[in-house]
Design an enzyme around this catalytic site. Structure first.
Site, short mmCIF file in Angstrom:
data_model
loop_
_atom_site.label_atom_id
_atom_site.label_comp_id
_atom_site.label_asym_id
_atom_site.label_seq_id
_atom_site.Cartn_x
_atom_site.Cartn_y
_atom_site.Cartn_z
N LYS A 1 0.21 8.94 2.06
CA LYS A 1 1.47 8.28 2.36
C LYS A 1 2.12 7.71 1.08
O LYS A 1 1.45 7.63 0.03
CB LYS A 1 1.22 7.17 3.39
CG LYS A 1 0.73 7.70 4.75
CD LYS A 1 0.55 6.56 5.75
CE LYS A 1 0.08 7.09 7.09
NZ LYS A 1 0.03 6.00 8.11
N TYR B 1 6.67 11.60 13.83
CA TYR B 1 6.09 10.48 14.57
C TYR B 1 6.73 10.31 15.95
O TYR B 1 6.69 9.21 16.52
CB TYR B 1 6.23 9.19 13.76
CG TYR B 1 5.15 9.02 12.70
CD1 TYR B 1 3.80 8.95 13.05
CD2 TYR B 1 5.48 8.91 11.35
CE1 TYR B 1 2.81 8.78 12.09
CE2 TYR B 1 4.49 8.73 10.38
CZ TYR B 1 3.17 8.68 10.75
OH TYR B 1 2.19 8.50 9.80
N ASN C 1 -1.10 2.24 5.02
CA ASN C 1 -2.54 2.44 5.07
C ASN C 1 -3.00 3.76 4.42
O ASN C 1 -4.00 4.35 4.81
CB ASN C 1 -3.06 2.29 6.50
CG ASN C 1 -2.38 3.25 7.46
OD1 ASN C 1 -1.58 4.08 7.04
ND2 ASN C 1 -2.71 3.16 8.73
N HIS D 1 -2.76 9.58 6.39
CA HIS D 1 -2.63 10.00 7.79
C HIS D 1 -3.62 11.13 8.03
O HIS D 1 -3.84 11.95 7.14
CB HIS D 1 -1.21 10.51 8.07
CG HIS D 1 -1.11 11.24 9.38
ND1 HIS D 1 -0.89 10.59 10.57
CD2 HIS D 1 -1.28 12.56 9.69
CE1 HIS D 1 -0.90 11.49 11.56
NE2 HIS D 1 -1.13 12.68 11.05
N GLU E 1 0.95 19.26 13.96
CA GLU E 1 1.27 18.66 12.66
C GLU E 1 1.18 19.68 11.53
O GLU E 1 2.00 19.66 10.60
CB GLU E 1 0.32 17.48 12.41
CG GLU E 1 0.60 16.32 13.37
CD GLU E 1 -0.35 15.16 13.22
OE1 GLU E 1 -1.30 15.23 12.41
OE2 GLU E 1 -0.15 14.15 13.93
#
Ligand code: GDP
Length: 138
Positions: free
Chosen positions: A9, A49, A112, A115, A126
């Protein structure tokens, strides 16, 4: 052999963790079958998302995910969906096991670092969202 989608990310890229994250995968015998760096548009982040669109953090999450470049990868290996989730650690870094990527590097429940797909169906969606079959080796 199984495949999963991994993303480093924007916070992970900014913290110069690309090499560290890939090393953790490769040290476990997980193979990188496709890789690219890109910056998502708002639309692309919202599409990725879409399952979270009713969540209160949806706008914040898509803003974060478009805030800088990301590295998107297809990982390959035996049981790689679960193994990658284990290497990542819990969504909330405070609950993540010691030695996991999120425990070691995340600073926030949202920011975080990584992913990873959570099931075969989401992995297929995905991977197809970011890569066509010619871009994946092996
Ligand atoms: P993951 O599969 O561990 O990434 O977790 P989820 O699918 O539940 O959530 C997707 C992403 O949304 C997470 O990785 C975080 O970046 C973000 N997120 C999850 N829960 C929260 C939350 O309570 N607040 C905020 N701001 N972001 C969250």
């Amino acid at each position: 052999m199984e495949r999963t989608l991994s993303i480093i990310k924007p916070d992970g890229v900014k913290k110069n963790l690309i090499g560290e994250v890939i090393k953790r995968f490769q040290d476990q015998g997980i193979t990188v079958a496709a890789i690219k760096m890109m910056q998502l548009t708002q639309k692309q982040a919202e599409g990725f998302y879409a399952v979270h669109k009713e969540r209160p953090f949806f706008n914040s999450l898509t803003d974060f995910m478009t805030s800088g470049p990301i590295v998107v990868m297809v990982l390959e290996g035996e049981d790689v969906i679960a193994r990658n989730r284990k290497l990542m650690g819990a969504t909330n870094f405070k609950e993540a096991d010691e030695g996991t990527i999120r425990r070691d590097f995340a600073t926030d429940i949202e920011q975080n670092v990584v992913h990873g797909s959570d099931a075969p169906e989401t992995a297929a969606f995905e991977i197809g969202y970011f890569f066509n079959s010619m871009e994946i080796v092996g």
